[in-house]
Design a protein around this motif. Structure first.
Motif, PDB file in Angstrom:
ATOM      1  N   PRO A 441       0.807  -1.221   0.000  1.00 57.64           N
ATOM      2  CA  PRO A 441       0.000   0.000   0.000  1.00 57.64           C
ATOM      3  C   PRO A 441       0.842   1.273   0.000  1.00 57.64           C
ATOM      4  N   MET A 442       1.993   1.272   0.691  1.00 53.50           N
ATOM      5  CA  MET A 442       2.849   2.464   0.714  1.00 53.50           C
ATOM      6  C   MET A 442       3.395   2.768  -0.666  1.00 53.50           C
ATOM      7  N   GLN A 443       3.766   1.730  -1.414  1.00 48.24           N
ATOM      8  CA  GLN A 443       4.222   1.934  -2.791  1.00 48.24           C
ATOM      9  C   GLN A 443       3.107   2.524  -3.646  1.00 48.24           C
ATOM     10  N   MET A 444       1.882   2.039  -3.427  1.00 43.81           N
ATOM     11  CA  MET A 444       0.765   2.523  -4.228  1.00 43.81           C
ATOM     12  C   MET A 444       0.446   3.990  -3.930  1.00 43.81           C
ATOM     13  N   ALA A 445       0.594   4.392  -2.669  1.00 37.93           N
ATOM     14  CA  ALA A 445       0.378   5.801  -2.312  1.00 37.93           C
ATOM     15  C   ALA A 445       1.437   6.681  -2.973  1.00 37.93           C
ATOM     16  N   GLN A 446       2.687   6.234  -2.949  1.00 38.77           N
ATOM     17  CA  GLN A 446       3.774   6.980  -3.588  1.00 38.77           C
ATOM     18  C   GLN A 446       3.564   7.059  -5.100  1.00 38.77           C
ATOM     19  N   PHE A 447       3.166   5.948  -5.703  1.00 38.42           N
ATOM     20  CA  PHE A 447       2.898   5.859  -7.145  1.00 38.42           C
ATOM     21  C   PHE A 447       1.779   6.831  -7.548  1.00 38.42           C
ATOM     22  N   THR A 448       0.743   6.949  -6.706  1.00 39.30           N
ATOM     23  CA  THR A 448      -0.376   7.844  -6.980  1.00 39.30           C
ATOM     24  C   THR A 448       0.063   9.303  -6.904  1.00 39.30           C
ATOM     25  N   ALA A 449       0.947   9.611  -5.949  1.00 40.74           N
ATOM     26  CA  ALA A 449       1.485  10.974  -5.854  1.00 40.74           C
ATOM     27  C   ALA A 449       2.257  11.345  -7.107  1.00 40.74           C
ATOM     28  N   LEU A 450       2.960  10.367  -7.688  1.00 40.07           N
ATOM     29  CA  LEU A 450       3.668  10.603  -8.947  1.00 40.07           C
ATOM     30  C   LEU A 450       2.684  10.944 -10.065  1.00 40.07           C
ATOM     31  N   MET A 451       1.588  10.191 -10.143  1.00 44.29           N
ATOM     32  CA  MET A 451       0.583  10.456 -11.179  1.00 44.29           C
ATOM     33  C   MET A 451      -0.075  11.829 -10.974  1.00 44.29           C
ATOM     34  N   ALA A 452      -0.143  12.279  -9.726  1.00 46.67           N
ATOM     35  CA  ALA A 452      -0.791  13.553  -9.415  1.00 46.67           C
ATOM     36  C   ALA A 452       0.101  14.756  -9.710  1.00 46.67           C
ATOM     37  N   THR A 453       1.409  14.599  -9.488  1.00 48.02           N
ATOM     38  CA  THR A 453       2.288  15.780  -9.507  1.00 48.02           C
ATOM     39  C   THR A 453       3.473  15.684 -10.459  1.00 48.02           C
ATOM     40  N   SER A 454       3.718  14.513 -11.004  1.00 47.82           N
ATOM     41  CA  SER A 454       4.864  14.232 -11.879  1.00 47.82           C
ATOM     42  C   SER A 454       6.165  14.019 -11.099  1.00 47.82           C
ATOM     43  N   LYS A 455       6.107  14.075  -9.754  1.00 54.43           N
ATOM     44  CA  LYS A 455       7.294  13.849  -8.936  1.00 54.43           C
ATOM     45  C   LYS A 455       7.061  12.680  -7.991  1.00 54.43           C
ATOM     46  N   LEU A 456       8.120  11.883  -7.774  1.00 53.40           N
ATOM     47  CA  LEU A 456       8.028  10.717  -6.900  1.00 53.40           C
ATOM     48  C   LEU A 456       8.564  11.107  -5.519  1.00 53.40           C
ATOM     49  N   PRO A 457       7.667  11.277  -4.514  1.00 50.66           N
ATOM     50  CA  PRO A 457       8.129  11.709  -3.194  1.00 50.66           C
ATOM     51  C   PRO A 457       8.542  10.524  -2.316  1.00 50.66           C
ATOM     52  N   ARG A 458       9.388  10.803  -1.337  1.00 51.61           N
ATOM     53  CA  ARG A 458       9.681   9.801  -0.312  1.00 51.61           C
ATOM     54  C   ARG A 458       8.658   9.968   0.801  1.00 51.61           C
ATOM     55  N   PRO A 459       7.839   8.957   1.089  1.00 46.27           N
ATOM     56  CA  PRO A 459       6.876   9.073   2.203  1.00 46.27           C
ATOM     57  C   PRO A 459       7.613   9.205   3.539  1.00 46.27           C
ATOM     58  N   TYR A 460       7.102  10.059   4.426  1.00 47.31           N
ATOM     59  CA  TYR A 460       7.769  10.219   5.726  1.00 47.31           C
ATOM     60  C   TYR A 460       6.762  10.599   6.807  1.00 47.31           C
ATOM     61  N   PHE A 461       6.985  10.043   8.013  1.00 50.90           N
ATOM     62  CA  PHE A 461       6.141  10.302   9.185  1.00 50.90           C
ATOM     63  C   PHE A 461       6.658  11.466  10.025  1.00 50.90           C
TER      64      PHE A 461
END
Length: 595
Positions: A441-461
């Motif tokens: 699921p964490m990969q999928m959230a990161q992948f979705t952020a890429l589709m939204a913004t064109s940038k691949l972010p590092r998830p962080y708490f």
């Protein structure tokens, strides 16, 4: 001649004696001086107090409950002191009747030895309220020490337990990894507690004291304070986290709410459990109940749950299709609901087919046939390479321990793992996120952020580690052509949630305009000779497909990703649509989203 020999022997003996005297008086002086120092000077390490974890609004998530441990002087079990030992134990039990007498004796025997001169821990924790009425009585007894010993406490109990994690008694491997664990006695075992364990536990203090032959303190020579109470501030909003837990009551799966820059506001793995039970030790009955549950409450599904992504990867795969010379943005297929390939027939989910289908319609209505045929044009190597570049099949870098990488299948992967050739049917299966394809699921959230913004972010708490502010990190992974064509994919994702024929449209009712992609991840395969597939709600619960809905919003100004997977939920839109809608409305209510 004899006289000379006698003189020679006499000289050698005297030289040997002189050498020995020199060694004892000069060379060994340093050694014996140090030995003497150790016999009179004692170094006492001071355990640091573990730092608190708070949410983005400074509400405590992991705190230290005030309490004390009870210690007893060593060597009280000798024949000379046996009566004293029994008296001390009886006194403790009389004043604190809730304590276990047998356990106290067992703890003492375990550490009592001729070589140990330190007071022995016999009770690891007694609450402040319980010990205060009897503190002065116990503290006056020479053989008993009452020492401050806070215990970790999680006030929100099961809420966010897989993200926060828990501490428990340090074991042998913990101590081998970090000697400070032996002094503290506890270590972060899972989640943020483990990832940031070194920071949270601090550094030991130290006292040098002069002692007499009876190990009694005479004088303090030096003192160095422990480095402790380090605060860790998270991006998590515990109010949002509690709300999401209420939405997922009696369900299994995972939910991630993340800013498009990677900051995680909420991350839950369901079912949850109360981490407080692990701080002092969980009962065998409770352990068996949790560990034998088919819903796997101990698994942190955020980073350890491996699921077929189903149709959620059609957005990234669609971007690869429309930017590939072999396919391009204007390519169409005619979907008749089935595609023969060799001895197999690959079916589309819609029994009547989708007819003429281009990229937007293929994503909006999740047409399998479009992606089947596109995969045969693009080939597995370009598919695999592109999806890995988009963040799948590798760690996201999230600040949680032991993150899994999942699997993006390819010829090379299959050769290494199974030493077997690749088949065209596997390429087709991969194109709809099935077969050996696995993501977290964490990969999928990161992948979705890429589709939204064109940038691949590092998830962080973590928002602040002490005084250090954690800054977002991005990877630029898209080519110029992909950047140019990305709006086509984004528009298709908007239609998934808003167009009358979109797979999530009927179940999305948020006040926020969102874009997303549904996915149905099969748990069991469908036999070739079955013409009419059994409906998901008619199937046995644990054979139903997992339901994905991953999204971002607002569509015109992407600020947040909301990713939901409902285990055995069936179809993504119907199982997760209302959950996603409610979460966006909550973000609006909490004023995270500005419209």
């Amino acid at each position: 001649m004899k006289i000379k020999f006698i003189i020679f022997v006499f000289a050698v003996v005297w030289l040997a004696l002189l050498a020995r005297v020199f060694l004892l008086s000069i060379e060994s002086n340093t050694y014996y001086e140090k030995l003497s120092y150790n016999n009179t000077i004692k170094t006492e390490l001071i355990a640091p107090v573990r730092g608190e974890i708070v949410d983005v609004k400074n509400r405590p998530i992991a705190i230290n409950e005030l309490g004390f441990k009870i210690q007893m002087a060593p060597h009280l079990r000798s024949k000379k002191n046996q009566t004293t030992f029994e008296e001390e134990v009886d006194t403790i039990i009389k004043l604190l009747p809730n304590l276990d007498r047998e356990k106290i004796i067992k703890n003492y025997i375990k550490k009592d030895s001729y070589y140990n001169h330190d007071y022995i821990d016999i009770v690891s924790f007694v609450s402040y309220e319980e010990i205060m009425p009897v503190y002065s009585i116990l503290n006056l007894r020479d053989n008993i020490h009452i020492v401050s010993s806070p215990k970790r406490y999680y006030p929100y109990k099961e809420v966010a337990t897989h993200s926060i994690g828990y501490v428990s008694r340090a074991n042998k491997s913990d101590i081998e990894e970090d000697k400070l664990q032996e002094l503290i006695g506890y270590a972060g075992k899972t989640g943020i507690e483990k990832y940031y364990n070194s920071f949270l536990q601090g550094e030991a203090g130290k006292r040098e004291i002069k002692v007499n032959a009876n190990n009694q303190e005479i004088e303090e020579l030096s003192s160095k304070q422990a480095i402790e109470d380090r605060k860790l501030i998270l991006n998590i909003d515990i109010e949002l986290q509690k709300y999401i837990s209420s939405l997922f009551k009696d369900k299994s799966g995972a939910v991630i709410v993340m800013r498009v820059d990677g900051a995680i506001l909420s991350a839950s793995s369901f079912p949850e459990y109360d981490p407080n039970t692990f701080v002092s030790g969980i009962s065998y009955e409770e352990w068996d109940k949790l560990s034998n549950s088919l819903d796997k409450p101990f698994t942190n599904k955020l980073i350890h749950g491996l699921y077929p992504p189903g149709s959620t990867i059609k957005t990234g795969l669609g971007l690869l299709y429309i930017t590939a010379p072999e396919i391009g943005p204007n390519w169409n297929v005619y979907c008749t609901a089935s595609m023969p390939l060799g001895k197999r027939v690959f079916r589309c989910w819609k029994q009547t087919g989708h007819g003429k289908t281009g990229i937007k319609k293929a994503i909006r209505e999740s047409c399998d046939d479009f992606f089947y045929k596109g995969s045969l044009k693009l080939g597995i190597e370009k598919m695999s390479d592109g999806l890995i570049r988009y963040g799948l099949g590798k760690k996201t870098g999230v600040d949680l321990p032991n993150e899994f990488i999942g699997t993006v299948p390819s010829r090379e992967w299959k050769r290494k793992k199974y030493n077997m050739p690749w088949y065209m049917g596997e390429t087709v299966n991969t194109s709809i996120g099935q077969g050996d394809f696995l993501v977290t699921p964490m990969q999928m959230a990161q992948f979705t952020a890429l589709m939204a913004t064109s940038k691949l972010p590092r998830p962080y708490f973590a928002k602040m580690i002490g005084e250090e502010v954690v800054k977002p990190e991005f990877e630029e992974v898209l080519t110029k052509n992909e950047l140019k064509k990305l709006p086509i994919i984004q528009k298709a994702m908007y239609e998934v949630c808003n167009h009358p024929t979109g797979t999530a449209a009927r179940n999305i009712n948020s006040h926020v305009k969102i874009a997303g992609k549904t996915g149905t991840a099969q748990v069991i395969g469908i036999l070739q000779d079955i013409e009419n597939r059994e409906l998901e709600h008619e199937m046995e619960y644990y054979t139903r497909s997992h339901a994905w809905l991953t999204s971002y919003g607002p569509y015109d100004n992407p600020q947040y990703v909301v990713m939901v997977i409902v285990e055995h939920g069936g179809h993504g839109g119907s199982a997760a649509g209302s959950i996603v809608s409610n979460i966006y409305d909550k973000l609006l209510e909490l004023e995270y989203i500005k419209q």
